[in-house]
Design a protein around this motif. Structure first.
Motif, PDB file in Angstrom:
ATOM      1  N   ILE A 101     -18.223   1.965  30.763  1.00 36.07           N
ATOM      2  CA  ILE A 101     -17.137   2.936  30.103  1.00 36.07           C
ATOM      3  C   ILE A 101     -15.887   2.127  30.101  1.00 36.07           C
ATOM      4  O   ILE A 101     -15.416   1.752  28.727  1.00 36.07           O
ATOM      5  CB  ILE A 101     -16.762   4.025  30.990  1.00 36.07           C
ATOM      6  CG1 ILE A 101     -18.457   4.868  30.980  1.00 36.07           C
ATOM      7  CG2 ILE A 101     -15.898   5.030  30.295  1.00 36.07           C
ATOM      8  CD1 ILE A 101     -18.826   5.321  29.767  1.00 36.07           C
TER       9      ILE A 101
ATOM     10  N   GLU B 188     -14.274  10.681  36.771  1.00 33.57           N
ATOM     11  CA  GLU B 188     -15.513  10.084  36.061  1.00 33.57           C
ATOM     12  C   GLU B 188     -15.883  10.688  35.046  1.00 33.57           C
ATOM     13  O   GLU B 188     -16.074   9.986  33.727  1.00 33.57           O
ATOM     14  CB  GLU B 188     -16.492   9.801  37.131  1.00 33.57           C
ATOM     15  CG  GLU B 188     -15.690   8.728  38.324  1.00 33.57           C
ATOM     16  CD  GLU B 188     -16.977   8.809  39.381  1.00 33.57           C
ATOM     17  OE1 GLU B 188     -18.218   8.999  39.171  1.00 33.57           O
ATOM     18  OE2 GLU B 188     -16.493   8.508  40.624  1.00 33.57           O
ATOM     19  N   CYS B 189     -16.138  11.964  34.967  1.00 35.49           N
ATOM     20  CA  CYS B 189     -16.704  12.868  33.854  1.00 35.49           C
ATOM     21  C   CYS B 189     -15.832  12.711  32.770  1.00 35.49           C
ATOM     22  O   CYS B 189     -16.143  12.909  31.446  1.00 35.49           O
ATOM     23  CB  CYS B 189     -16.922  14.080  34.364  1.00 35.49           C
ATOM     24  SG  CYS B 189     -18.361  14.290  35.585  1.00 35.49           S
TER      25      CYS B 189
ATOM     26  N   ILE C 223     -16.010   9.455  30.672  1.00 34.06           N
ATOM     27  CA  ILE C 223     -17.557   9.368  30.106  1.00 34.06           C
ATOM     28  C   ILE C 223     -17.624  10.384  28.982  1.00 34.06           C
ATOM     29  O   ILE C 223     -17.809   9.992  27.838  1.00 34.06           O
ATOM     30  CB  ILE C 223     -18.910   9.987  30.930  1.00 34.06           C
ATOM     31  CG1 ILE C 223     -18.907   9.013  32.185  1.00 34.06           C
ATOM     32  CG2 ILE C 223     -20.087  10.037  30.147  1.00 34.06           C
ATOM     33  CD1 ILE C 223     -19.806   9.393  33.205  1.00 34.06           C
TER      34      ILE C 223
ATOM     35  N   LEU D 205     -24.988   9.121  27.052  1.00 34.89           N
ATOM     36  CA  LEU D 205     -23.818   9.245  27.942  1.00 34.89           C
ATOM     37  C   LEU D 205     -23.920  11.054  28.269  1.00 34.89           C
ATOM     38  O   LEU D 205     -23.428  11.420  29.434  1.00 34.89           O
ATOM     39  CB  LEU D 205     -22.701   8.937  27.335  1.00 34.89           C
ATOM     40  CG  LEU D 205     -22.461   7.320  27.488  1.00 34.89           C
ATOM     41  CD1 LEU D 205     -20.970   7.157  26.833  1.00 34.89           C
ATOM     42  CD2 LEU D 205     -22.234   6.894  28.677  1.00 34.89           C
TER      43      LEU D 205
ATOM     44  N   LEU E 226     -18.912   3.333  35.274  1.00 37.63           N
ATOM     45  CA  LEU E 226     -17.784   3.698  35.116  1.00 37.63           C
ATOM     46  C   LEU E 226     -17.093   2.200  34.770  1.00 37.63           C
ATOM     47  O   LEU E 226     -16.359   1.909  33.559  1.00 37.63           O
ATOM     48  CB  LEU E 226     -17.037   4.395  36.001  1.00 37.63           C
ATOM     49  CG  LEU E 226     -17.000   6.025  35.662  1.00 37.63           C
ATOM     50  CD1 LEU E 226     -16.251   6.314  34.534  1.00 37.63           C
ATOM     51  CD2 LEU E 226     -18.438   6.669  35.773  1.00 37.63           C
TER      52      LEU E 226
END
Length: 226
Positions: A98, A171-172, A175, A193, A94
């Motif tokens: 990301i 987090e998801c 992403i 990803l 992350l």
């Protein structure tokens, strides 16, 4: 970072090192959470909060966690290697994979308007930060030889019920938001990803049930002691 039990626990230099490591992380995460909360309460817009708290503060603080994998490998702590590696790897993905390359695309920094990613970032900071302040504080107190207050123990083994879902969903979200801009780096990046998002399903279950098992063991032991 849980120290070993008292019968075979760390001593000498190892104990001093682990105490310093946990105290440093406690201070760093406490600074992250306090600074972000102060900015939010002062009315600072979310894109600015990201710019002010992400680098170098959050980036450096979270990157310290890579040492936890080494601690587990070296046997300095009794934390399971697999669950430790899974959690650290997801956090590093992350902050480095990301937030670092796609901050301007998914966190509103370019438009100066709050986007979904900004709220997800705030969710990560809140969930990670509060969790780590409690966790590192717990271990620092233990390693210092003092008795952990019962209320701190309760926080250590109960707050994850709320904080973990907030962290995982945030987090998801980040992403998922990065799927589109990831194609500008490589046509294969979005597929990677996507695979990671799919891995989150069993991975989240493993980590969540591991924490539930830890809580059950500790709470059961405390009830028997009483």
């Amino acid at each position: 970072m849980p120290p070993k039990s008292s019968s075979s626990g760390p001593s000498g230099f190892t104990k001093s090192y682990l105490l310093a490591y946990n105290t440093l992380n406690l201070a760093a995460w406490g600074t992250c959470v306090t600074y972000a909360a102060t900015l939010l309460l002062s009315g600072t817009d979310l894109p600015t909060i990201f710019k002010r708290t992400y680098s170098p503060l959050l980036l450096a603080t979270q990157s310290l966690a890579i040492l936890e994998i080494l601690h587990s490998l070296a046997g300095l702590v009794r934390a399971p290697l697999m669950t430790t590696a899974m959690q650290v790897a997801s956090r590093l993905l992350l902050v480095w994979g990301i937030m670092y390359p796609f901050g301007g695309d998914i966190l509103g920094a370019a438009s100066r308007k709050a986007q979904l990613g900004d709220y997800a970032y705030l969710g990560c900071v809140a969930a990670w930060g509060v969790t780590e302040v409690i966790r590192y504080g717990f271990f620092a107190i233990t390693l210092s030889g003092n008795t952990v207050p019962e209320w701190w123990t309760w926080l250590r083994y109960n707050t994850f019920y709320v904080l973990y879902p907030i962290g995982i969903s945030s987090e998801c979200t980040l992403i998922f938001q990065a799927l589109a801009p990831a194609a500008n780096i490589s046509p294969f990046f979005p597929y990677a990803l996507t695979v990671i998002l799919l891995v989150y399903i069993p991975g989240s279950y493993i980590l969540y049930t591991h924490m539930i098992a830890q809580r059950r063991k500790v709470m059961r032991g405390k009830s028997k002691a009483n």
